[in-house]
Motif scaffolding. Structure first.
Motif, PDB file in Angstrom:
ATOM      1  N   TYR A  70       0.939  -0.814   0.061  1.00  0.00           N
ATOM      2  CA  TYR A  70       0.119   0.589   0.038  1.00  0.00           C
ATOM      3  C   TYR A  70       0.626   1.598   0.017  1.00  0.00           C
ATOM      4  O   TYR A  70       1.881   1.262   1.070  1.00  0.00           O
ATOM      5  CB  TYR A  70      -1.137  -0.005   1.916  1.00  0.00           C
ATOM      6  N   LYS A  71       0.484   2.509  -0.233  1.00  0.00           N
ATOM      7  CA  LYS A  71       1.128   3.467  -0.960  1.00  0.00           C
ATOM      8  C   LYS A  71       0.609   4.465   0.700  1.00  0.00           C
ATOM      9  O   LYS A  71      -1.562   4.385   0.008  1.00  0.00           O
ATOM     10  CB  LYS A  71       1.567   4.384  -2.075  1.00  0.00           C
ATOM     11  N   ASN A  72       1.050   5.451   0.923  1.00  0.00           N
ATOM     12  CA  ASN A  72      -0.148   6.303   2.096  1.00  0.00           C
ATOM     13  C   ASN A  72      -0.422   5.212   3.174  1.00  0.00           C
ATOM     14  O   ASN A  72      -1.838   5.960   3.513  1.00  0.00           O
ATOM     15  CB  ASN A  72      -0.764   7.359   1.096  1.00  0.00           C
ATOM     16  N   LEU A  73      -0.880   3.913   3.618  1.00  0.00           N
ATOM     17  CA  LEU A  73      -1.030   3.312   4.396  1.00  0.00           C
ATOM     18  C   LEU A  73      -1.446   4.095   5.435  1.00  0.00           C
ATOM     19  O   LEU A  73      -2.829   4.270   6.115  1.00  0.00           O
ATOM     20  CB  LEU A  73      -0.338   2.215   4.363  1.00  0.00           C
ATOM     21  N   TRP A  74      -0.430   4.857   5.871  1.00  0.00           N
ATOM     22  CA  TRP A  74      -0.589   5.821   6.972  1.00  0.00           C
ATOM     23  C   TRP A  74      -2.304   6.270   6.842  1.00  0.00           C
ATOM     24  O   TRP A  74      -2.590   6.862   8.342  1.00  0.00           O
ATOM     25  CB  TRP A  74       0.683   6.249   7.662  1.00  0.00           C
ATOM     26  N   ARG A  75      -2.027   6.925   5.903  1.00  0.00           N
ATOM     27  CA  ARG A  75      -3.593   7.980   6.040  1.00  0.00           C
ATOM     28  C   ARG A  75      -4.810   7.330   6.224  1.00  0.00           C
ATOM     29  O   ARG A  75      -5.766   7.643   7.056  1.00  0.00           O
ATOM     30  CB  ARG A  75      -3.627   8.880   4.632  1.00  0.00           C
ATOM     31  N   TRP A  76      -5.397   6.027   5.781  1.00  0.00           N
ATOM     32  CA  TRP A  76      -6.251   5.507   6.261  1.00  0.00           C
ATOM     33  C   TRP A  76      -5.964   5.141   7.616  1.00  0.00           C
ATOM     34  O   TRP A  76      -6.980   5.540   8.439  1.00  0.00           O
ATOM     35  CB  TRP A  76      -5.705   3.711   5.237  1.00  0.00           C
ATOM     36  N   GLN A  77      -4.913   4.835   7.922  1.00  0.00           N
ATOM     37  CA  GLN A  77      -4.739   4.078   9.757  1.00  0.00           C
ATOM     38  C   GLN A  77      -5.073   5.130  10.618  1.00  0.00           C
ATOM     39  O   GLN A  77      -6.003   5.152  11.657  1.00  0.00           O
ATOM     40  CB  GLN A  77      -3.629   3.984   9.708  1.00  0.00           C
ATOM     41  N   HIS A  78      -4.654   6.289   9.998  1.00  0.00           N
ATOM     42  CA  HIS A  78      -4.839   7.176  10.967  1.00  0.00           C
ATOM     43  C   HIS A  78      -6.184   8.215  10.942  1.00  0.00           C
ATOM     44  O   HIS A  78      -6.701   7.937  11.850  1.00  0.00           O
ATOM     45  CB  HIS A  78      -3.464   8.569  11.011  1.00  0.00           C
ATOM     46  N   SER A  79      -7.419   7.718   9.475  1.00  0.00           N
ATOM     47  CA  SER A  79      -8.374   7.783   9.608  1.00  0.00           C
ATOM     48  C   SER A  79      -9.302   7.329  10.724  1.00  0.00           C
ATOM     49  O   SER A  79     -10.278   7.765  11.185  1.00  0.00           O
ATOM     50  CB  SER A  79      -8.937   8.434   8.097  1.00  0.00           C
ATOM     51  N   LEU A  80      -9.226   5.691  10.024  1.00  0.00           N
ATOM     52  CA  LEU A  80      -9.835   4.494  10.556  1.00  0.00           C
ATOM     53  C   LEU A  80      -9.265   4.846  12.538  1.00  0.00           C
ATOM     54  O   LEU A  80     -10.231   4.882  13.707  1.00  0.00           O
ATOM     55  CB  LEU A  80      -9.059   3.456  10.523  1.00  0.00           C
ATOM     56  N   HIS A  81      -8.348   5.218  13.015  1.00  0.00           N
ATOM     57  CA  HIS A  81      -7.997   5.532  14.478  1.00  0.00           C
ATOM     58  C   HIS A  81      -8.625   7.003  14.653  1.00  0.00           C
ATOM     59  O   HIS A  81      -9.531   6.432  15.986  1.00  0.00           O
ATOM     60  CB  HIS A  81      -6.306   5.539  14.410  1.00  0.00           C
ATOM     61  N   ARG A  82      -8.511   7.612  14.423  1.00  0.00           N
ATOM     62  CA  ARG A  82      -9.072   8.613  14.163  1.00  0.00           C
ATOM     63  C   ARG A  82     -11.058   8.983  14.818  1.00  0.00           C
ATOM     64  O   ARG A  82     -12.133   9.035  15.702  1.00  0.00           O
ATOM     65  CB  ARG A  82      -9.455  10.063  13.523  1.00  0.00           C
ATOM     66  N   ARG A  83     -11.720   7.616  13.963  1.00  0.00           N
ATOM     67  CA  ARG A  83     -12.810   7.533  13.954  1.00  0.00           C
ATOM     68  C   ARG A  83     -13.230   6.816  15.221  1.00  0.00           C
ATOM     69  O   ARG A  83     -14.132   6.180  15.616  1.00  0.00           O
ATOM     70  CB  ARG A  83     -13.514   6.803  12.624  1.00  0.00           C
ATOM     71  N   GLN A  84     -11.863   5.400  15.214  1.00  0.00           N
ATOM     72  CA  GLN A  84     -12.616   4.531  16.963  1.00  0.00           C
ATOM     73  C   GLN A  84     -12.748   5.657  17.970  1.00  0.00           C
ATOM     74  O   GLN A  84     -13.644   5.366  18.780  1.00  0.00           O
ATOM     75  CB  GLN A  84     -11.492   3.247  16.593  1.00  0.00           C
ATOM     76  N   ARG A  85     -12.178   6.951  17.950  1.00  0.00           N
ATOM     77  CA  ARG A  85     -11.686   6.929  19.416  1.00  0.00           C
ATOM     78  C   ARG A  85     -13.343   8.112  19.247  1.00  0.00           C
ATOM     79  O   ARG A  85     -13.804   8.555  20.076  1.00  0.00           O
ATOM     80  CB  ARG A  85     -10.499   8.351  18.991  1.00  0.00           C
ATOM     81  N   ILE A  86     -13.866   8.642  18.344  1.00  0.00           N
ATOM     82  CA  ILE A  86     -14.806   9.884  18.052  1.00  0.00           C
ATOM     83  C   ILE A  86     -15.653   9.219  17.801  1.00  0.00           C
ATOM     84  O   ILE A  86     -16.779   8.959  18.826  1.00  0.00           O
ATOM     85  CB  ILE A  86     -14.493  10.419  16.691  1.00  0.00           C
ATOM     86  N   GLY A  87     -16.060   8.209  17.722  1.00  0.00           N
ATOM     87  CA  GLY A  87     -17.588   6.745  18.077  1.00  0.00           C
ATOM     88  C   GLY A  87     -16.972   5.994  18.825  1.00  0.00           C
ATOM     89  O   GLY A  87     -18.503   6.060  19.537  1.00  0.00           O
TER      90      GLY A  87
END
Length: 87
Positions: A70-87
């Motif tokens: 994957y290229k830019n996998l960190w973007r997806w992981q960061h977004s997912l991690h943020r959603r889990q903290r918010i949700g």
């Protein structure tokens, strides 16, 4: 099973077409952004490519040596991690 390397095949990659001389699978031909690419490289060449292009594998800590990078996998992981903290 891919005959030459004895790796299991997954449908989206259509290794039989690559074996027949196709340079791109149907999925990569249909991708308008060229985000999906299929390459056939030896492990050492792919490792160099991954380093040069900043490619990553999902969950490298498992040591499974996956064939999907994957290229830019960190973007997806960061977004997912943020959603889990918010949700």
């Amino acid at each position: 099973m891919e005959r030459r390397t004895r790796h299991p095949q997954a449908w989206p990659f259509e290794a039989h077409l690559i074996d027949q001389g196709w340079t791109r699978t149907r999925g990569s031909q249909a991708c308008p952004t060229t985000a999906m690419q299929v390459v056939c490289e030896e492990d050492d060449v792919m490792a160099q490519r991954a380093k040069a292009e900043g490619l990553e594998v999902l969950n490298p800590e498992h040591g499974t040596r996956p064939r999907v990078w994957y290229k830019n996998l960190w973007r997806w992981q960061h977004s997912l991690h943020r959603r889990q903290r918010i949700g």
